[in-house]
Design a protein around this motif. Sequence first.
Motif, PDB file in Angstrom:
ATOM      1  N   ALA A  78      28.678  42.951 -29.702  1.00 35.70           N
ATOM      2  CA  ALA A  78      28.327  42.690 -28.293  1.00 35.70           C
ATOM      3  C   ALA A  78      29.577  42.458 -27.456  1.00 35.70           C
ATOM      4  N   THR A  79      30.697  43.042 -27.896  1.00 29.29           N
ATOM      5  CA  THR A  79      31.976  42.778 -27.211  1.00 29.29           C
ATOM      6  C   THR A  79      32.148  43.588 -25.933  1.00 29.29           C
ATOM      7  N   HIS A  80      31.335  44.612 -25.776  1.00 32.93           N
ATOM      8  CA  HIS A  80      31.448  45.451 -24.573  1.00 32.93           C
ATOM      9  C   HIS A  80      30.740  44.759 -23.410  1.00 32.93           C
ATOM     10  N   PRO A  81      31.297  44.823 -22.216  1.00 35.73           N
ATOM     11  CA  PRO A  81      30.659  44.100 -21.105  1.00 35.73           C
ATOM     12  C   PRO A  81      29.246  44.600 -20.772  1.00 35.73           C
ATOM     13  N   ASP A  82      28.987  45.886 -20.994  1.00 40.14           N
ATOM     14  CA  ASP A  82      27.710  46.440 -20.525  1.00 40.14           C
ATOM     15  C   ASP A  82      26.801  46.983 -21.628  1.00 40.14           C
ATOM     16  N   VAL A  83      27.358  47.177 -22.824  1.00 41.43           N
ATOM     17  CA  VAL A  83      26.581  47.824 -23.884  1.00 41.43           C
ATOM     18  C   VAL A  83      26.692  46.996 -25.164  1.00 41.43           C
ATOM     19  N   ALA A  84      25.601  46.929 -25.917  1.00 40.37           N
ATOM     20  CA  ALA A  84      25.654  46.258 -27.219  1.00 40.37           C
ATOM     21  C   ALA A  84      25.131  47.209 -28.284  1.00 40.37           C
ATOM     22  N   ILE A  85      25.664  47.090 -29.513  1.00 41.88           N
ATOM     23  CA  ILE A  85      25.050  47.835 -30.621  1.00 41.88           C
ATOM     24  C   ILE A  85      24.594  46.861 -31.705  1.00 41.88           C
ATOM     25  N   ASP A  86      23.376  47.118 -32.178  1.00 46.27           N
ATOM     26  CA  ASP A  86      22.797  46.324 -33.250  1.00 46.27           C
ATOM     27  C   ASP A  86      22.463  47.292 -34.383  1.00 46.27           C
ATOM     28  N   ARG A  87      23.353  47.349 -35.367  1.00 45.81           N
ATOM     29  CA  ARG A  87      23.176  48.349 -36.432  1.00 45.81           C
ATOM     30  C   ARG A  87      21.972  48.039 -37.321  1.00 45.81           C
ATOM     31  N   ASN A  88      21.400  46.858 -37.214  1.00 39.38           N
ATOM     32  CA  ASN A  88      20.159  46.588 -37.943  1.00 39.38           C
ATOM     33  C   ASN A  88      19.090  47.618 -37.601  1.00 39.38           C
ATOM     34  N   ARG A  89      19.185  48.158 -36.378  1.00 40.92           N
ATOM     35  CA  ARG A  89      18.153  49.089 -35.901  1.00 40.92           C
ATOM     36  C   ARG A  89      18.614  50.535 -35.965  1.00 40.92           C
ATOM     37  N   CYS A  90      19.811  50.758 -36.479  1.00 41.72           N
ATOM     38  CA  CYS A  90      20.350  52.125 -36.510  1.00 41.72           C
ATOM     39  C   CYS A  90      19.629  52.947 -37.578  1.00 41.72           C
ATOM     40  N   ILE A  91      19.251  54.180 -37.229  1.00 36.75           N
ATOM     41  CA  ILE A  91      18.611  55.059 -38.210  1.00 36.75           C
ATOM     42  C   ILE A  91      19.519  56.228 -38.577  1.00 36.75           C
ATOM     43  N   LEU A  92      20.791  56.156 -38.207  1.00 32.25           N
ATOM     44  CA  LEU A  92      21.807  57.153 -38.578  1.00 32.25           C
ATOM     45  C   LEU A  92      21.393  58.569 -38.172  1.00 32.25           C
ATOM     46  N   CYS A  93      20.868  58.688 -36.943  1.00 36.00           N
ATOM     47  CA  CYS A  93      20.410  59.994 -36.459  1.00 36.00           C
ATOM     48  C   CYS A  93      21.557  60.811 -35.885  1.00 36.00           C
ATOM     49  N   ALA A 137      25.882  59.087 -24.560  1.00 32.74           N
ATOM     50  CA  ALA A 137      25.747  58.502 -25.898  1.00 32.74           C
ATOM     51  C   ALA A 137      24.897  57.238 -25.887  1.00 32.74           C
ATOM     52  N   VAL A 138      24.954  56.499 -24.801  1.00 36.36           N
ATOM     53  CA  VAL A 138      24.220  55.237 -24.707  1.00 36.36           C
ATOM     54  C   VAL A 138      22.728  55.491 -24.513  1.00 36.36           C
ATOM     55  N   HIS A 139      22.420  56.613 -23.880  1.00 38.96           N
ATOM     56  CA  HIS A 139      21.033  56.826 -23.447  1.00 38.96           C
ATOM     57  C   HIS A 139      20.228  57.750 -24.348  1.00 38.96           C
ATOM     58  N   VAL A 140      20.824  58.236 -25.424  1.00 38.19           N
ATOM     59  CA  VAL A 140      20.070  59.103 -26.335  1.00 38.19           C
ATOM     60  C   VAL A 140      19.581  58.359 -27.571  1.00 38.19           C
ATOM     61  N   CYS A 141      19.950  57.098 -27.726  1.00 35.03           N
ATOM     62  CA  CYS A 141      19.536  56.336 -28.916  1.00 35.03           C
ATOM     63  C   CYS A 141      18.010  56.258 -28.966  1.00 35.03           C
ATOM     64  N   PRO A 142      17.407  56.729 -30.063  1.00 32.59           N
ATOM     65  CA  PRO A 142      15.939  56.745 -30.120  1.00 32.59           C
ATOM     66  C   PRO A 142      15.337  55.379 -30.419  1.00 32.59           C
ATOM     67  N   VAL A 143      16.196  54.459 -30.866  1.00 34.82           N
ATOM     68  CA  VAL A 143      15.722  53.124 -31.267  1.00 34.82           C
ATOM     69  C   VAL A 143      16.476  52.073 -30.454  1.00 34.82           C
ATOM     70  N   GLY A 144      16.443  50.858 -30.891  1.00 32.94           N
ATOM     71  CA  GLY A 144      17.096  49.789 -30.134  1.00 32.94           C
ATOM     72  C   GLY A 144      18.482  49.453 -30.639  1.00 32.94           C
ATOM     73  N   CYS A 145      19.197  50.443 -31.169  1.00 32.84           N
ATOM     74  CA  CYS A 145      20.532  50.175 -31.715  1.00 32.84           C
ATOM     75  C   CYS A 145      21.563  50.083 -30.594  1.00 32.84           C
ATOM     76  N   ILE A 146      21.584  51.059 -29.713  1.00 34.81           N
ATOM     77  CA  ILE A 146      22.527  51.025 -28.589  1.00 34.81           C
ATOM     78  C   ILE A 146      21.728  50.664 -27.340  1.00 34.81           C
ATOM     79  N   VAL A 147      22.021  49.528 -26.772  1.00 35.02           N
ATOM     80  CA  VAL A 147      21.244  49.067 -25.611  1.00 35.02           C
ATOM     81  C   VAL A 147      22.190  48.696 -24.468  1.00 35.02           C
ATOM     82  N   VAL A 148      21.701  48.906 -23.259  1.00 37.40           N
ATOM     83  CA  VAL A 148      22.456  48.493 -22.078  1.00 37.40           C
ATOM     84  C   VAL A 148      22.086  47.042 -21.801  1.00 37.40           C
ATOM     85  N   LYS A 149      23.106  46.231 -21.678  1.00 34.87           N
ATOM     86  CA  LYS A 149      22.857  44.807 -21.458  1.00 34.87           C
ATOM     87  C   LYS A 149      22.141  44.588 -20.124  1.00 34.87           C
TER      88      LYS A 149
END
Lengths: 241, 614
Positions: free
Chosen positions: A136-151, A196-208
């Motif tokens: 969550a180090t980015h000011p506007d975007v967070a990634i939570d790899r728990n939800r990543c499906i490696l698509c 890249a931020v807006h094609v995530c099919p799950v909740g891995c890459i989210v806009v804060k």
Amino acid sequence: MSEERFTFTIDGVEIEAVAGQTIIQACDAAGVYIPRLCHHPDLEPAGHCRVCTCKIDGRRSSACAMPAAPGMSVESETAELNADRRTLIEMLFVEGNHFCPTCERSGDCELQALGYRLGLAAPTLPYLWQRRELDATHPDVAIDRNRCILCSRCIRASRMVDGKSVFGLERRGIGMRLNISAPTLGETALAAVDKAVHVCPVGCIVVKRSGFLTPPGRRRFDRAPIGAEIEARRHRAKESG
Amino acid sequence: MAGTDPEPPTDGPAAAAVVDAVVKRFGRDRFRLMDIVQAVQQRLGWLSDPTLSAIAASLGVPAVDVADMASFYAFLNRERKGRFHIRLSKSPVSLMQGAADVARAFAEAAGAAIGETSPDGDFTVEWTSDIGMADQEPSALINGAAFAALSPPAARAIVAALRRSAAANALPLFPGGDAQAAAAALAPLRSSLAQAGPILLQRGDGGEGLRAALRLAPAEIIAELTRSRLRGRGGAGFPTGLKWKLCRQSIGGGHPVVCNADEGEPGTFKDRVLLAETPDLVFDGMTIAGYALGARHGLLYLRGEYAHLWKSLHARLQDRRRLGLLGDKACGRAGFDFDIRIQLGAGAYICGEESALIESLEGKRGAPRDRPPFPTRRGYLRQPTVIDNVETFACVVRIMEHGAEEFARRGTRESTGTKLLSVSGDCPRPGVYEVDFGMTVNDLLDLVAAPEAAFVQVGGPSGQCVAPKDYGRRIAFEDLATAGAIMVFGPGRDVLEVARQFTEFFVDESCGWCTPCRVGTTLLRMNLEKILAGRGALADVAALEALGNTVARTSRCGLGQTAANPILSTLRNFPQAYEARLRPDPFLPRATLEEALAEAIEIRGRAPAAEEGA
């Protein structure tokens, strides 16, 4: 210049295709939905998830990568193929750590929506409970790899559309993870407006600060099941035809 | 030890200079990334994040691309390792011949737990997938040098000898001098050749096949191969003549010729024998292919485990250049400019799959490609490419030498010629046998003096577990298709434990690209382990079979499509082995209540109180 046009069939329905189209592209255009996860219409196919696996002239192959050809006979909506798809979706659920009730993408998540569409009632496979990193180090975007499906959608979009190559894969097998181009996401060139931020099919890459702008219950797949927008094309075509 | 030697540079100016020199040496060519990272590791011992970033910057490619590739291969070190890197071959055959005891002896002598590096920085002890020496297990690679027929005393002697060595830096890929010397003195390889047959392994090879081929026009060579009905020896059995014809017809630049020497199927070692004993036969075959296809480049993809063959193969290529068999006007032919380069792999079974091999050749992770297009249309560097197994190239030479009819006289209708079989396990005469295609398992077991076999694994983990009732079946593409791995298991061996070890092999070697293989292999192992732990009910067997079928049906490449074979073929052929372990309960949880609570109990420091009346 006229394009070469031809037809093939999917589940007995005749589809018109243009040379160069993949099966999934031709079917999307014709309003026939083939379940899929890693495929995105704006990106090159990658063949990761295998959810779009169809029987093409008797042989299984992924519809996202297979070029359409004249006279092909494709089977998609069969009990066996859908059972395999359900198992694949279930594998992705147990591989990651997916907690739908507390996930800000719930209702807007393609993994969850496919689970519903394919009738995944409760997991039968054992959970792997793997350790996955958050960033969550980015000011506007967070990634939570728990939800990543490696698509790899973000990887492809960052490379081909954004021209940044912020994302990549690392390691192999069950240890494979989503990697980033710097020690922390905040140090990468990623911007919240990137494809890249807006094609995530799950909740891995989210806009804060945007997760609950649309309240649960009024989200994409709360209104209609996944695939409905593609199937609507065919219904519209029928009505007008 | 580590205190007296200067630490190898890992980042900072010294490392940057190493990276820059290496990248320059390979022409700043991003497609040579395999060589670049291996050469950098050779100098620095390991690949730190800053080192990878420096490589990326020097090549002008995204950092994630280099990290992706470097994190994929088992033999690329992403952390610092010991001066001597001991990799023990892990397979059912090595384990039943005492590899676990050898591993313990190495670990104790080296002062490093298995999977770790000793505090003095001298030794790293790890397991690795089968290193292609199944006929002389337990075996190990130490800094790339091969150690055969190990015992616990030998392991202790080796550690003592290496500890005295003054080598400052681990040379994890190319065999280091001290390790090579220790191998020769303490655990030497013996020849694996058990029975030379009439075609491939005959003696007195003098390049006659190559000369005969050069007397023909390229199209005539392909016609002769087609007449011989030669099929690929790597296991898939695609007709070689057709493959060459398709490639020749494809429009494109180079038509490179690739020899697949990534012999990774556990239990196979016949390609190692061909490369060690008759390398010219293989290079002749590649040269014939180069001539027939109009190629300029030949590439031998040598698995990282066979780095100990690199020097002698490289020397053979130098000799061939001197003899005019390679280079401009190769074999004295104007217009035939053909040379061969060896590309060393770095520990990835998947790279034996031809499209993954091409990705690896191009300096990327070994992830298979979607097909179509097939390599014959778009392969290495997008050029039409022919990829054939080591043994296939050897067959090509013999067909040119003796003619298609002579070759096709042997074997069966669908499988002409002879086949090299790598025989290992519970048998007194393991080794490579050249036999006619069509031999029954029974006849083979008689030949290798193992008539008592309780089961035979034909084709390695991706093949079939064959029960005695099926010993009448034939080794041929139309019956038991195999690249030649024959593992013999005697009475008393546990067929399900072997299936578990094979399943674990696929867990280790899955590339991770597609869901069913990446996740499914782990789930298959967990579900099989549940049954082996005595916690399986009848429903678990059905679930295991259904999961195996899904993995087989939906995986992207041959690895995943065959990863369930150890389970599916034992379910088919040894159902009683499963039944014997089942419990009558309709359902059993995976873990007991005690196991599930163990962590919580440890944290709380006390067990939960039993309920009243419980």
